[in-house]
Motif scaffolding. Sequence first.
Motif, PDB file in Angstrom:
ATOM      1  N   THR A 142       0.824  -1.202   0.000  1.00  0.00           N
ATOM      2  CA  THR A 142       0.000   0.000   0.000  1.00  0.00           C
ATOM      3  C   THR A 142       0.859   1.253   0.000  1.00  0.00           C
ATOM      4  OG1 THR A 142      -0.139  -0.099   2.414  1.00  0.00           O
ATOM      5  CG2 THR A 142      -1.924  -1.145   1.171  1.00  0.00           C
ATOM      6  N   ALA A 143       2.163   1.082   0.045  1.00  0.00           N
ATOM      7  CA  ALA A 143       3.117   2.187  -0.049  1.00  0.00           C
ATOM      8  C   ALA A 143       4.247   1.737  -0.952  1.00  0.00           C
ATOM      9  CB  ALA A 143       3.641   2.573   1.338  1.00  0.00           C
ATOM     10  N   GLU A 144       4.902   2.677  -1.593  1.00  0.00           N
ATOM     11  CA  GLU A 144       6.010   2.353  -2.487  1.00  0.00           C
ATOM     12  C   GLU A 144       7.085   1.563  -1.741  1.00  0.00           C
ATOM     13  OE1 GLU A 144       6.439   2.837  -5.739  1.00  0.00           O
ATOM     14  OE2 GLU A 144       4.431   3.725  -5.944  1.00  0.00           O
ATOM     15  N   LEU A 145       7.521   0.491  -2.357  1.00  0.00           N
ATOM     16  CA  LEU A 145       8.594  -0.296  -1.749  1.00  0.00           C
ATOM     17  C   LEU A 145       9.911   0.466  -1.848  1.00  0.00           C
ATOM     18  CD1 LEU A 145       7.735  -3.832  -3.206  1.00  0.00           C
ATOM     19  CD2 LEU A 145       7.146  -2.938  -0.949  1.00  0.00           C
ATOM     20  N   GLN A 146      10.696   0.377  -0.795  1.00  0.00           N
ATOM     21  CA  GLN A 146      11.992   1.043  -0.749  1.00  0.00           C
ATOM     22  C   GLN A 146      13.085  -0.002  -0.926  1.00  0.00           C
ATOM     23  OE1 GLN A 146      12.028   4.480  -0.609  1.00  0.00           O
ATOM     24  NE2 GLN A 146       9.800   4.131  -0.769  1.00  0.00           N
ATOM     25  N   TYR A 147      13.767   0.039  -2.071  1.00  0.00           N
ATOM     26  CA  TYR A 147      14.768  -0.966  -2.418  1.00  0.00           C
ATOM     27  C   TYR A 147      16.165  -0.466  -2.065  1.00  0.00           C
ATOM     28  CZ  TYR A 147      10.921  -2.629  -5.397  1.00  0.00           C
ATOM     29  OH  TYR A 147       9.714  -3.070  -5.872  1.00  0.00           O
ATOM     30  N   VAL A 148      16.972  -1.370  -1.537  1.00  0.00           N
ATOM     31  CA  VAL A 148      18.385  -1.083  -1.283  1.00  0.00           C
ATOM     32  C   VAL A 148      19.187  -2.098  -2.093  1.00  0.00           C
ATOM     33  CG1 VAL A 148      20.202  -0.854   0.427  1.00  0.00           C
ATOM     34  CG2 VAL A 148      17.839  -0.268   1.043  1.00  0.00           C
ATOM     35  N   ASP A 149      19.980  -1.603  -3.016  1.00  0.00           N
ATOM     36  CA  ASP A 149      20.704  -2.485  -3.936  1.00  0.00           C
ATOM     37  C   ASP A 149      21.941  -3.052  -3.244  1.00  0.00           C
ATOM     38  OD1 ASP A 149      21.527  -3.867  -6.113  1.00  0.00           O
ATOM     39  OD2 ASP A 149      22.025  -2.127  -7.345  1.00  0.00           O
ATOM     40  N   THR A 150      21.713  -4.055  -2.424  1.00  0.00           N
ATOM     41  CA  THR A 150      22.798  -4.673  -1.660  1.00  0.00           C
ATOM     42  C   THR A 150      23.517  -5.770  -2.435  1.00  0.00           C
ATOM     43  OG1 THR A 150      21.103  -6.086  -0.660  1.00  0.00           O
ATOM     44  CG2 THR A 150      21.802  -4.157   0.601  1.00  0.00           C
TER      45      THR A 150
END
Length: 826
Positions: A433-441
């Motif tokens: 329900t909210a934009e996913l926050q991606y961390v390019d690990t």
Amino acid sequence: MKRHNLALAVSALLASGAANADIIISEYIEGSSNNKAVEFYNAGSTEINLSTYALEIYSNGGTEAGNTVPLAGTLPANGIYVIAHPSANAEIQAIADKTGNLYYNGNDALVLKNGDTVVDSMGQVGVDEVWASGGVSMKDQTIRRKDTITAGDTDPSDAYAPGDEFNGFDIDDISNLGMHLGYGESQPEPEPEPAPEFGACGDSATLISAVQGSGLSSPMVDSEVVIEAVVTGVYLDGERPLNGFFLQEEDADQDGDATTSEGIFVYHQDTAVAAGDTVRLAGSVAEYYDSTQVSNITNISVCASGASVTPASFSVPVESMNEFEAIEGMLVSVSHPVIVTNTDSLGQYGDFWVAHERLYVPTQVAAPVENNNVNVRLNGFSIDDARSVTNAEDVPFPAGGLSAMNSLRLGTEITNPTGIINYSFSEYRLLPTAELQYVDTNPRTDAPELAAEGDLRIASFNVENFFNGDGQGEGFPTERGADSVAEYDRQLAKLVAAITSMNADIIGLNEIENDGFGDNSAIAQLVAEVNAQSDVEWAFVSFGDASYIGGDAITNALIYRTDRVAETGTAVFTTDVPFDFGSRPPIAQTFHDIANEDEVTVVVNHFRSKGGCSNSAAEGDQDNGDGQGCWNATRVEAAETLMAWVANNPTGRAVDDVILIGDFNAYGMEDPIQALVDGGYTDLQMAELGAENHTYVYQGLSGSLDHAFGSASLTEKVVATANWNINSDEPKVFDYNTEFKSEVNMANYYNDDPYRSSDHDPVVVAMTTEQGDTGDNDGGDPDVDDGGSAPPTDEVPNLDHATTSGSFPIWLGLGALFLGLVRRRV
């Protein structure tokens, strides 16, 4: 029709002490098409609440339930309850109390549980066979429990003979479905509860927590209810939407019971609502494919707007699936970051799996033990785009949309996702329900990253069934691999991109077509294209007069850079047992480094795979549930035979530096790997990368099937080892295949780069070389004994590529002098 004398039935129950009995499986139908149903009978003397009961289905010898079908409602003493496949015929559907995911065949075990307690079972968990005895079979029959059996089989792991407890009848015989021991024929239908008054906004209403209950299904199925709660998500628009919305109780109305959900799905398309609306509605409670919902809405009012609820805090792993059931339909916020662990269905269905950490195959990181499996469902969940569309052209994950240039790689971190937990297709799914926050690990790399370069690199690469038709643009589809020349061109381009970017000098290949070494062979055309795209010259190892290597459709191969190394030995392979069938024949050749004339023998392997043993395998090759799969004893034999063969210097060069590479079809701590280690070889990946390294991902579990092992002297020269994760961490939709892809998707998901060029990752080993002499020049190399034993007679010599002092090119010697002075990689 069964017409039992009631006195007989009662006496049978008394004789067996049925007053203390539980529910049993009384009838099982494995009919044509999807005509499947399971009947349950309450053999006890009291009413039973079914909300804690579930039927688990273990497919194809699996030790983890593939499907779980919850029961629902209550069952009185001597009551009958029937679950049918949702696509069963109308006659079965008319008798059934509910439908569920009854996807089973005659070789799939069924286990009925009350919570974690086994109540009854059919078949044998962990064994893949069609159970049959005494003319009674779990395949293509209707079978009914014998009248004398009133207690369940509570040991699903013991040997199973259905004829001991069941009678067999013809396929699709449903004449007694819904009846057992004379019961169930004329049970009166209960009077329906009167529908509650709808009332006005703010009046009393049924709490969602009461509708959901604390079990796997609602205790109020088929009841008419009035609920009033806040809309948390609306799914009425878009391509094949869910056709409804989710409601959650206001914070003040939540019951504080962690076992009951405060959210629910409403199947209703005719009223416009928005997130934050407070809605009052009347409808009936249903279980739709085991997901609780309110449907058949008879009245609905939007009471107010702008309301909100506090997302429930949630974390994984969980101890049981009941923890997911307790938040079904609720807005939740995961209290920690999660890691992407599986993207196999991302392109097809718009969903992917996450967990609290990367999940490893148990035998990659620890020794095999009994009942060795990881329940991925307890460790994570699916994140879904909330659409039923297949092969969409606008998959929303990751941010900006999925494409070949915008990958969602395994290992990517997602920061505390928030969304609604929905249950569909047998999985719990988070609908963001909210934009996913991606961390390019775990970013892509253009080339393998090794801690040190070294001056000789040896790699292993499984090319995933590279077949080239007839080698002249025809002959497709092939036995394996590409189905068309277009797919072949796409596969070839990606493989060449991987090979030319690998920065290796010698590469051992697995799963290349076994069609010889002529101009139209797969190996010849692969190397020709590599040369067309590379600034340096590559060659392949040929095996003289041998047209094929072994009898399998695929084989092993060796390619090398001619400016780095030259062949000095006789290229050989062996078809000794167990390499005569199943395990592809290992191949070996000795090379010398042109600059320093240091020699190394490279042996490429592809051991037998883990699947397909059924009943044909000997005891040691059966899947015993310890995580090593089928044919483990054969792979151990292959490891031992391989070491004995290599110790005999099969290339004719007695070289101490030996490296074993390839697809060993065994994970890092399994018996075949330990046999090689015990035999004196160093597991080079374990030594540098530790147990948590991977070249392959299967059903969300990572591990290494591809390995590199060094002899003692070679290990001392190794400066770095790396798994180049260009394939296993990438969505499979990026591969060369064109099936089920629109023109837009074929262009969007494909690039002629290394990523998803195969399903296995390359392994690269960097080593230093020492100044030596192969014997072609004056001096002599202490590593080399020209008196090495000759190849066995069943091995085929390399007549075309063997390098001798009489054929060593002058230009190659001059090049060696130059490279000895200036040692740089290009």
